[in-house]
Design a protein around this motif. Sequence first.
Motif, PDB file in Angstrom:
ATOM      1  N   SER A 107      11.413  57.004 -21.070  1.00 54.22           N
ATOM      2  CA  SER A 107      11.917  57.287 -19.737  1.00 54.22           C
ATOM      3  C   SER A 107      13.260  56.596 -19.533  1.00 54.22           C
ATOM      4  CB  SER A 107      10.917  56.804 -18.682  1.00 54.22           C
ATOM      5  OG  SER A 107      10.704  55.417 -18.815  1.00 54.22           O
ATOM      6  N   LEU A 116       7.227  58.346 -15.381  1.00 54.77           N
ATOM      7  CA  LEU A 116       8.323  58.972 -16.112  1.00 54.77           C
ATOM      8  C   LEU A 116       9.493  59.178 -15.173  1.00 54.77           C
ATOM      9  CD1 LEU A 116       6.345  61.714 -18.030  1.00 54.77           C
ATOM     10  CD2 LEU A 116       7.495  59.785 -19.047  1.00 54.77           C
ATOM     11  N   SER A 268       7.683  71.414 -13.872  1.00 55.24           N
ATOM     12  CA  SER A 268       7.827  70.565 -15.051  1.00 55.24           C
ATOM     13  C   SER A 268       8.790  69.417 -14.794  1.00 55.24           C
ATOM     14  CB  SER A 268       8.322  71.394 -16.239  1.00 55.24           C
ATOM     15  OG  SER A 268       7.421  72.423 -16.554  1.00 55.24           O
ATOM     16  N   LEU A 272       7.589  65.418 -14.899  1.00 58.26           N
ATOM     17  CA  LEU A 272       8.138  64.435 -15.827  1.00 58.26           C
ATOM     18  C   LEU A 272       8.601  63.168 -15.124  1.00 58.26           C
ATOM     19  CD1 LEU A 272      10.145  66.731 -18.231  1.00 58.26           C
ATOM     20  CD2 LEU A 272       8.230  65.276 -18.842  1.00 58.26           C
TER      21      LEU A 272
END
Length: 286
Positions: A107, A116, A268, A272
């Motif tokens: 990250s 993340l 997505s 993340l």
Amino acid sequence: MSAPVIVGVDGGESGRDALVLGEWAAAVLGAPLVVAVVHPAPAALGSGRVDAEWVADRRRSAQAVLDGARAVLTTAAEYRTVASTSAAHGLHDLAEQLGAEAIVVGSGRAGPRHRLFPGSTADRLLAGSVCPIAVAPAGLERAPGTLGRIGVAYVDTLDGRAALEAAARLAARTRTPVRIYTVVADADATLPFLVGQDAEHAFLDTARETFEQSLRRAAESVRDLPVDWEIRTGDVVDQLAELDDVDVLFCGSRGYGPARRVLLGGVSTRLLRRARRPVVVVPRSG
């Protein structure tokens, strides 16, 4: 050389998380491990001149990062420095050159622990990669392989099926169960209140039945592995980000764009930034 797992490191704290995840992935897949540091390529200062001293310093710094990676890893790896205009570009080029199985990154340095928060390198990698991108959350406390389950964020699309296929390949190596997740919105988030509760509940019941059918078909498509599924209710990112009982969570990229490229959609991208466990974003296969 068979398809390797590439771990990109830059000397930051997130590099250790990436190395832990990458070492596990390479061992499970039986793939070579390549640790890469990207340093700036020589740039002209004018009249064909470059700052040779500055370039040499960047190369020395890259080698120092690799020395730090060697101290973390417990298995053999190949170590490379790559000159490029950006870290993401350099890792992309290396992945294409080696036909990489996956690229693993940590990250961003500014990310909170246990979440993340991809920095600019991860963001750029996730826009158009030809292979899966795995991102390790900051401060990875439990190493992959200790929880005994592979998760898949699933919708019955090309992207969802690609994510399930990739997850099944990994689960076949680890001999661990697969759990497929779909998230249904809360009742308040689906239809305007003027539609009426009866119609709203009927819609939700129908949607749930449709999801159950697609999840059953998805589970049945995975051979020789224990697979179950779960429908959660709420915001899709909230539900998936809080999963803490999977070794990794696979998800697809968005449902359009070039085949075999990762192109992140809104879910997505947000996942993340918030997930508690490592996330693997898979390019769709066709």
